[in-house]
Scaffold this active site. Structure first.
Site, mmCIF file in Angstrom:
data_model
loop_
_atom_site.group_PDB
_atom_site.id
_atom_site.type_symbol
_atom_site.label_atom_id
_atom_site.label_comp_id
_atom_site.label_asym_id
_atom_site.label_seq_id
_atom_site.Cartn_x
_atom_site.Cartn_y
_atom_site.Cartn_z
ATOM 1 N N ARG A 120 8.356 41.216 -27.348
ATOM 2 C CA ARG A 120 8.262 42.237 -27.411
ATOM 3 C C ARG A 120 7.698 42.469 -26.620
ATOM 4 O O ARG A 120 6.797 44.021 -26.659
ATOM 5 C CB ARG A 120 8.191 42.632 -29.396
ATOM 6 C CG ARG A 120 9.076 42.510 -30.058
ATOM 7 C CD ARG A 120 8.748 43.251 -31.281
ATOM 8 N NE ARG A 120 9.603 43.030 -32.254
ATOM 9 C CZ ARG A 120 9.759 41.735 -33.191
ATOM 10 N NH1 ARG A 120 9.264 40.797 -33.354
ATOM 11 N NH2 ARG A 120 10.578 41.426 -33.475
ATOM 12 N N LYS A 150 9.383 50.998 -15.447
ATOM 13 C CA LYS A 150 10.617 51.097 -15.833
ATOM 14 C C LYS A 150 11.502 50.052 -15.680
ATOM 15 O O LYS A 150 11.372 49.139 -14.550
ATOM 16 C CB LYS A 150 11.843 52.600 -15.188
ATOM 17 C CG LYS A 150 11.164 53.756 -16.165
ATOM 18 C CD LYS A 150 12.543 54.897 -15.038
ATOM 19 C CE LYS A 150 12.392 55.869 -16.165
ATOM 20 N NZ LYS A 150 13.088 57.201 -15.013
ATOM 21 N N GLU A 165 13.921 56.428 -0.283
ATOM 22 C CA GLU A 165 13.342 57.167 -1.586
ATOM 23 C C GLU A 165 12.243 57.252 -0.607
ATOM 24 O O GLU A 165 11.627 58.020 -1.563
ATOM 25 C CB GLU A 165 13.046 55.614 -2.172
ATOM 26 C CG GLU A 165 14.330 54.780 -3.338
ATOM 27 C CD GLU A 165 14.488 56.243 -4.768
ATOM 28 O OE1 GLU A 165 13.512 56.742 -4.754
ATOM 29 O OE2 GLU A 165 14.962 55.921 -4.850
ATOM 30 N N LYS A 196 4.556 58.173 -6.571
ATOM 31 C CA LYS A 196 5.324 57.786 -7.738
ATOM 32 C C LYS A 196 3.820 57.321 -8.519
ATOM 33 O O LYS A 196 4.129 58.225 -9.720
ATOM 34 C CB LYS A 196 5.417 57.072 -7.123
ATOM 35 C CG LYS A 196 6.355 55.700 -8.565
ATOM 36 C CD LYS A 196 7.423 55.212 -8.721
ATOM 37 C CE LYS A 196 8.289 54.881 -10.211
ATOM 38 N NZ LYS A 196 9.079 54.192 -10.154
ATOM 39 N N GLU A 253 8.509 60.320 -19.278
ATOM 40 C CA GLU A 253 9.883 61.574 -18.925
ATOM 41 C C GLU A 253 10.008 62.316 -19.712
ATOM 42 O O GLU A 253 11.333 63.050 -20.326
ATOM 43 C CB GLU A 253 10.735 60.491 -18.394
ATOM 44 C CG GLU A 253 11.690 61.782 -17.464
ATOM 45 C CD GLU A 253 12.720 60.674 -17.019
ATOM 46 O OE1 GLU A 253 13.252 58.976 -16.058
ATOM 47 O OE2 GLU A 253 14.040 61.044 -16.548
ATOM 48 N N ARG A 277 7.948 63.514 -14.847
ATOM 49 C CA ARG A 277 8.768 62.152 -13.916
ATOM 50 C C ARG A 277 10.561 62.481 -13.784
ATOM 51 O O ARG A 277 11.179 62.040 -12.662
ATOM 52 C CB ARG A 277 8.659 60.809 -14.908
ATOM 53 C CG ARG A 277 9.008 59.760 -14.236
ATOM 54 C CD ARG A 277 9.015 58.380 -15.533
ATOM 55 N NE ARG A 277 9.244 57.126 -14.452
ATOM 56 C CZ ARG A 277 8.732 55.942 -14.368
ATOM 57 N NH1 ARG A 277 7.408 55.171 -15.607
ATOM 58 N NH2 ARG A 277 9.629 54.976 -14.228
ATOM 59 N N ASN A 332 13.728 61.587 -9.674
ATOM 60 C CA ASN A 332 15.280 61.821 -9.483
ATOM 61 C C ASN A 332 16.359 62.719 -8.941
ATOM 62 O O ASN A 332 17.709 62.647 -8.892
ATOM 63 C CB ASN A 332 16.993 62.213 -11.342
ATOM 64 C CG ASN A 332 16.190 60.344 -11.700
ATOM 65 O OD1 ASN A 332 15.164 59.553 -11.315
ATOM 66 N ND2 ASN A 332 15.653 61.109 -13.530
ATOM 67 N N HIS A 346 19.654 61.715 -7.512
ATOM 68 C CA HIS A 346 19.804 61.034 -7.689
ATOM 69 C C HIS A 346 20.964 60.814 -8.314
ATOM 70 O O HIS A 346 21.955 59.988 -9.336
ATOM 71 C CB HIS A 346 18.786 60.224 -8.921
ATOM 72 C CG HIS A 346 17.930 58.950 -7.870
ATOM 73 N ND1 HIS A 346 17.318 59.817 -6.955
ATOM 74 C CD2 HIS A 346 17.510 57.880 -8.413
ATOM 75 C CE1 HIS A 346 16.478 59.085 -6.297
ATOM 76 N NE2 HIS A 346 16.059 57.600 -7.210
ATOM 77 N N HIS A 382 23.862 57.668 -8.421
ATOM 78 C CA HIS A 382 24.749 56.715 -9.112
ATOM 79 C C HIS A 382 26.086 56.626 -9.149
ATOM 80 O O HIS A 382 26.231 56.294 -8.680
ATOM 81 C CB HIS A 382 24.000 56.909 -9.747
ATOM 82 C CG HIS A 382 22.640 56.388 -10.059
ATOM 83 N ND1 HIS A 382 21.870 56.975 -10.792
ATOM 84 C CD2 HIS A 382 21.367 56.013 -9.470
ATOM 85 C CE1 HIS A 382 20.332 56.222 -11.660
ATOM 86 N NE2 HIS A 382 20.683 55.892 -10.274
ATOM 87 N N HIS A 407 21.452 51.884 -2.232
ATOM 88 C CA HIS A 407 20.789 52.444 -3.663
ATOM 89 C C HIS A 407 19.671 53.903 -2.022
ATOM 90 O O HIS A 407 20.268 55.289 -2.577
ATOM 91 C CB HIS A 407 19.342 51.750 -4.067
ATOM 92 C CG HIS A 407 19.203 53.492 -5.389
ATOM 93 N ND1 HIS A 407 19.786 53.813 -6.201
ATOM 94 C CD2 HIS A 407 17.910 53.390 -5.460
ATOM 95 C CE1 HIS A 407 18.833 54.825 -6.317
ATOM 96 N NE2 HIS A 407 17.425 54.848 -6.222
HETATM 97 N N1 GLY Z 1 13.188 55.431 -10.748
HETATM 98 C C1 GLY Z 1 12.810 56.553 -10.906
HETATM 99 C C2 GLY Z 1 11.395 56.470 -11.981
HETATM 100 O O1 GLY Z 1 10.976 55.027 -11.878
HETATM 101 O O2 GLY Z 1 11.291 56.932 -12.949
#
Ligand code: GLY
Length: 368
Positions: free
Chosen positions: A119, A141, A183, A225, A235, A245, A249, A252, A256, A268
């Site tokens: 965990r 993430k 990015e 970021k 998010e 957050r 995107n 994106h 995607h 990407h």
């Molecule tokens: N890659 C998008 C984020 O980290 O929220």
């Protein structure tokens, strides 16, 4: 800019993102003294590049090095399971730690292994690509792909630290470095227009791993970021109309779909460039974004050789894929759009006609 910059990520589990050169020796300081064993999960083709990291670790810890298949297609449950089995055989405990070394797929998968083992054990990311430095390694993430799409299984698990060693970019293939700028330039549009000025003024420097221009771009994009994730780690939404957050995107939703339609052969960052140009056109044709800012998308991404005209996949397939993307909520497609430079908002449920007409403009070869 050859000095080391430390960007602090605040919150419940604070950590530092260190940007500089020759950083491997900082690993023991970040991992701490309580850690006994370290699993180094590295992209298998980076053996030689990983040596300084391995050397820095073996001097302090019991190290298990696990070479992983690299790339988005290997970011799956089967490879994660191999890692869990290896940790189990080695008797990994809560006081042990994972270090990831590789591109975004490796930091995502390695982060997920660390998030799920017992965990959650400590993880430090050492990203080796521009893309991973400015995006995947920062913000907690983690995840893997399933047959239905990208990153559908995962967890939020913040790292204990991130080491962005710019020396690692010296051997990065030019096209990978360029894709990472997708990015970076995205960050210019959503939050830090100085990035756009830097790229447009010196597109060659932006693509030169030894150049202070690239160092500044990477640092600025990471700062964007960091600021975003500190305000909205999970998010759940931003304040005062800011998407939170979700702003990361930008571009994106279509990106995607393009990646999936190409079976991940489109990189990407290239897909993000296309997705941003598309969404700028969507905002322009919806009357939200001024023509000159929309047109600047093709200029900024195009000046470093990123694609700005769609030729991947057919609209019907891309449209259907966007609808199952996790950025669609309920039956509505959601897009992060701009109503000006560094002024993002959400456009939910645009009409089919608008979606299609923006696609047609981009297919015809240029926004605005
Ligand atoms: N890659 C998008 C984020 O980290 O929220």
């Amino acid at each position: 800019m050859s000095e080391t910059t430390v960007l602090h990520v605040g919150g419940a589990a604070p950590y530092d993102v260190v940007v500089g050169r020759g950083l491997a020796d900082q690993l023991p300081r970040i991992l701490g003294k309580e850690v006994q064993r370290v699993a180094l999960l590295f992209a298998g083709d980076l053996n030689e590049l990983a040596q300084p990291v391995l050397d820095a670790l073996v001097a302090h810890y019991d190290v298990m090095a696990l070479g992983l298949p690299d790339g988005e297609r290997a970011k799956n449950a089967s490879v994660a399971n191999d890692c869990w089995e290896a940790l189990g055989e080695a008797g990994f405990t809560r006081s042990d730690a994972v270090v990831t070394f590789g591109g975004g797929a490796t930091t995502d998968l390695g982060g997920f292994v660390a998030a799920s083992w017992l965990r959650g054990v400590r993880v430090v990311h050492v990203p080796t690509t521009v893309l991973a430095m400015v995006d995947a390694a920062v913000g907690g993430k983690t995840g893997i792909n399933t047959g239905a799409g990208k990153n559908l299984v995962g967890a939020f698990h913040e790292p204990a630290g991130v080491l962005c060693d710019l020396d690692l970019l010296d051997t990065l293939p030019a096209e990978e470095l360029r894709a990472g700028l997708g990015e970076v330039i995205k960050c210019g549009f959503i939050a830090d227009p100085a990035i756009l000025d830097l790229v447009e003024a010196d597109p060659q420097g932006a693509q030169d791993p030894t150049s202070p221009v690239l160092a500044e771009l990477v640092t600025r994009a990471i700062r964007v970021k960091v600021d975003v994730v500190v305000d909205d780690l999970k998010e759940t939404g931003g304040k005062d109309g800011h998407p939170g957050r979700e702003v990361l995107n930008y571009g994106h939703t279509l990106a995607h779909a393009i990646e999936r339609a190409s079976d991940y052969t489109v990189r990407h960052g290239e897909a993000v460039a296309l997705g941003c140009v598309y969404v700028a056109e969507l905002a322009r044709s919806a009357g939200i974004l001024a023509e000159d800012v929309a047109a600047r998308h093709a200029t900024a991404f195009g000046c470093v050789g990123l694609p700005t005209a769609l030729d991947a996949g057919e609209w019907e397939e891309l449209h259907a894929t966007m609808k199952v993307d996790k950025k669609a909520r309920g039956s509505q497609l959601r897009f992060v759009v701009l109503d000006g430079l560094a002024s993002p908002r959400i456009l939910a449920g645009p009409s089919e006609d608008l979606l299609r007409s923006a696609y047609d403009v981009i297919r015809a070869g240029g926004a605005g």
